[in-house]
Design an enzyme around this catalytic site. Structure first.
Site, mmCIF file in Angstrom:
data_model
loop_
_atom_site.group_PDB
_atom_site.id
_atom_site.type_symbol
_atom_site.label_atom_id
_atom_site.label_comp_id
_atom_site.label_asym_id
_atom_site.label_seq_id
_atom_site.Cartn_x
_atom_site.Cartn_y
_atom_site.Cartn_z
ATOM 1 N N THR B 158 15.965 21.833 -35.684
ATOM 2 C CA THR B 158 14.995 22.733 -35.725
ATOM 3 C C THR B 158 14.230 22.746 -34.223
ATOM 4 O O THR B 158 14.763 23.368 -33.405
ATOM 5 C CB THR B 158 13.697 22.665 -36.812
ATOM 6 O OG1 THR B 158 13.300 21.180 -36.768
ATOM 7 C CG2 THR B 158 14.647 22.855 -38.050
ATOM 8 N N LYS B 184 18.248 15.040 -37.657
ATOM 9 C CA LYS B 184 17.506 15.886 -37.053
ATOM 10 C C LYS B 184 16.078 15.318 -37.305
ATOM 11 O O LYS B 184 15.939 14.713 -38.477
ATOM 12 C CB LYS B 184 17.526 17.225 -37.547
ATOM 13 C CG LYS B 184 17.394 17.415 -38.951
ATOM 14 C CD LYS B 184 15.941 18.097 -39.200
ATOM 15 C CE LYS B 184 15.161 18.821 -38.171
ATOM 16 N NZ LYS B 184 13.795 19.112 -38.735
ATOM 17 N N THR B 195 12.062 10.694 -43.265
ATOM 18 C CA THR B 195 11.098 11.288 -42.158
ATOM 19 C C THR B 195 12.116 12.199 -41.221
ATOM 20 O O THR B 195 11.635 12.567 -40.188
ATOM 21 C CB THR B 195 10.517 10.340 -41.115
ATOM 22 O OG1 THR B 195 11.594 9.300 -40.590
ATOM 23 C CG2 THR B 195 9.906 9.080 -41.881
ATOM 24 N N GLU B 282 8.234 15.491 -30.593
ATOM 25 C CA GLU B 282 7.665 16.728 -30.033
ATOM 26 C C GLU B 282 6.684 16.358 -28.925
ATOM 27 O O GLU B 282 5.657 15.866 -29.086
ATOM 28 C CB GLU B 282 6.862 17.771 -31.194
ATOM 29 C CG GLU B 282 7.938 18.393 -32.043
ATOM 30 C CD GLU B 282 7.351 18.921 -33.295
ATOM 31 O OE1 GLU B 282 8.160 19.689 -33.928
ATOM 32 O OE2 GLU B 282 6.216 18.603 -33.622
ATOM 33 N N ASN B 405 3.398 23.060 -31.615
ATOM 34 C CA ASN B 405 2.782 23.036 -32.886
ATOM 35 C C ASN B 405 1.672 24.226 -33.186
ATOM 36 O O ASN B 405 1.429 24.587 -34.423
ATOM 37 C CB ASN B 405 2.487 21.861 -33.222
ATOM 38 C CG ASN B 405 3.547 20.991 -33.911
ATOM 39 O OD1 ASN B 405 4.433 21.558 -34.556
ATOM 40 N ND2 ASN B 405 3.651 19.688 -33.067
ATOM 41 N N SER B 410 5.946 31.316 -34.500
ATOM 42 C CA SER B 410 5.849 32.779 -33.526
ATOM 43 C C SER B 410 7.025 32.703 -32.814
ATOM 44 O O SER B 410 7.861 31.542 -32.405
ATOM 45 C CB SER B 410 4.833 32.776 -32.730
ATOM 46 O OG SER B 410 4.578 31.863 -31.705
#
Lengths: 410, 410
Positions: B158, B184, B195, B282, B405, B410
């Site tokens: 993702t 992933k 997790t 991230e 995040n 969007s």
């Protein structure tokens, strides 16, 4: 780094009435901040009672150790606060700093050193230059004034972007009593407990054991509902001083009916200050209120509310004005508390989003857009397993938090 | 939003050997991602045993409910994974999606539907367009190939910035066995447990109860040591499939000596994948290893390690290459676990910073600068109260996390 005032700050510092028996003076040690006062001396009149709550962090600073030690005496004649270096993890040198500060302030105020409270906030681990404090205190002693409350509130700040003050008044058996308070806190803010420094002053006459009980109870629904970043400070301290100058008849128990208006006024001050701390959360652009109902107990509801309030994914979504409500569901689930996935109910900004285990059929994200674009976000979750309820206050997680904390010391 | 590959990624995806009895095919449903495969079908040969661990989040997705239900059977013939929509908080519709998917895949693979595992990852709460999955599966059935491992690893991503694969091999009583796996995970990453999604394949012959025991034990020291943001996903799943094609003599117990080399190889794969997840956290710019010793127990040490790993203040300081070690002390204290403030010891990058309750006299921050500027940060804490030890892997907290995040959907 100069920080811009939080967009969530109150319009102005409140008009700050004098409290009979309390005088403030501030000065500049220069131990970290160059252009502002960073040392506070408070004088409390003889007979002042005191209540306190301290951080539950297992690495408390030397001032917290000291406060815990002297609190059982129940009396206070002074308070010294420095901002810039926290006096935490400073070993025996840190302990000496506290003892020397209390001794010096005690002499200046004609008090015992164990009647002098100390608080420090700032960088952890750096040694505190004791003399910069003790050599400045005599000058502060000369400048004590009951009207210096706003200056006092400003002197204890670190990464805060505005001074936080709150005032209220009430009656105890017909006598007027005044309550004022100020707080600092912006990052390293999380229960338990106090998550910040806060000092509250009243002229009410209340015996120390009763004062302590009131503080503990109200703290649970005010400062203990605030989180900015889940990091619990090593210096958190809330102190409540009662000079007795209002000469009300002292209450005999904490649940005495005569205290009800005082309790209301004290809650006003403490909840106002607690919310201001979240409103000044580092980098905050939105103030978030989370209300949880239907939990197995109030304590369980509090854990769920804080799990939502501490979720980086919830907080970043709100920063992005994104109604990514699935992250709230995730946070409820991660709390470890009981919740019925297939019955729970979620509302944001009063709009029903999910219930009975799935998205509400009539939910339309566009309805929520005006709320998400606002400054005040309200999340209601009913977890459908009992009657427990609680709330939490927090702020969103923005680039500002990273900016502030990636180079705090530079 | 196109994401730049993490600077902490391995140089390349590993050469990914075929595992006898395992075939992969991927395809494009378009339910969220437009330019890449987002659906994976895995075929497992008859006789394949399976072990699994699932999220402890109390709001699990429908695929997790399904996996928990069929796991006790111990056999697996297939796996279907979709990326983009997570099938979480989707009520009875989500359950139907899972059942329809399992039924369709089961027919295509000549298996019972309760031998088909399902995993989903992506946005929570949106309904899953079931037909987009079921209508594509027949085409995937035609394209199954043992050589499609790397494509398979890429199809489940993702917000990941790179595909995460790991391989190892070992021997069980003289027979060569191969282990491959992919995972992933990038945000919403925290114990417990898994997790993330991770799928591991071996040709070893191992009965399901023994496989389960091995997975649980190794999971505790691999995937359960990773945290990115403290947010525990609702979809976390680790599955380990053993086809038996290597035709080794099956072990009788999990602590059978004959399994020692297999266990070593399995740990290699699982710890490699777990670290890759933290390396793709991230916005990550630094990979952080935290080792805690001297705790009252291993479990206590793990809690302390994770308290440090989850502290936003520790993570932002590291992002800023700032050796603000006092925040590590704070995080130890906030863990709630026993630690001796006045005896504990802290090293970063092998340099002694603090011990015996204060800063080490010879510590000089400049010594630490090269380490802080590097990509790999190592923090060692000894809390001086016992023999428990543990470690955690995480990454720093940067502007990238906020970017990703604040507008993920969007």
């Amino acid at each position: 780094m100069a920080l811009k005032k939080s967009p969530l700050a109150p319009l102005s510092f409140p008009v700050f009435p004098e409290v009979n028996g309390v005088r403030f003076a501030t000065g500049h040690t220069g131990m970290k901040y160059k252009d502002r006062d960073d040392l506070l001396l408070v004088e409390l009149s003889p007979g002042t009672t005191v209540a306190g709550v301290f951080t539950k962090n297992a690495m408390p600073g030397a001032p917290v150790d000291w406060g815990r030690k002297i609190l059982p005496n129940g009396v206070a004649r002074g308070l010294v606060v420095n901002a810039g270096i926290a006096n935490v993890f400073t070993g025996s040198a840190g302990k000496t700093t506290v003892e020397e500060t209390a001794k010096t302030a005690g002499k200046l105020l004609n008090a015992n050193s164990n009647e002098i409270y100390i608080a420090s906030t700032g960088v952890i681990g750096d040694p505190v230059p004791t003399e910069k404090i003790t050599e400045l205190l005599p000058e502060l002693r000369e400048n004590l004034s009951a009207g210096n409350g706003q200056k006092a509130a400003a002197s204890i700040l670190t990464t805060d972007t505005f001074a936080k003050g709150a005032v209220s008044s009430g009656k105890i058996q017909g006598k007027d009593v005044t309550i004022t308070g100020f707080a600092k806190g912006s990052g390293m803010i999380a229960p338990d407990m106090a998550t910040m420094l806060a000092f509250i002053f009243t002229d009410a006459a209340i015996p120390a054991p009763i004062l302590q009980q009131l503080l503990l109870e109200i703290n649970e629904n005010s400062f203990n509902c605030v989180t900015v970043d889940s990091d619990t400070s090593t210096s958190d301290t809330v102190l409540l001083f009662a000079t007795g100058a209002a000469e009300n008849a002292p209450p005999v128990t904490a649940d005495d009916e005569m205290l009800s208006d005082f309790i209301r006024a004290l809650y006003d001050v403490m909840s106002d200050l607690a919310q201001q701390v979240a409103r000044d959360g580092e980098g905050a652009s939105k103030f978030i209120t989370i209300k949880v109902t239907g939990a197995t107990s109030d304590a369980s509801a509090k854990k769920i509310a804080l799990a939502i309030a501490n979720s980086p994914l919830v907080k970043t979504a709100i920063a992005g004005e994104d109604a990514n409500w699935g992250r709230v569901i995730m946070a409820v689930g991660k709390s470890g508390e009981r919740a019925d996935r297939d019955k729970m109910r979620l509302m944001i900004g009063g709009i029903l989003i999910a219930q009975n285990g799935h998205r509400y059929p009539d939910y339309n994200e566009e309805q929520l857009t005006p709320h998400m674009k606002g400054r005040e976000i309200v999340i209601n979750v009913d977890v459908a397993v009992g009657d427990g309820s609680a709330f939490a206050w927090t702020c969103d997680l923005t680039h500002g938090y990273i900016d502030i904390n990636a180079d705090y010391r530079s």
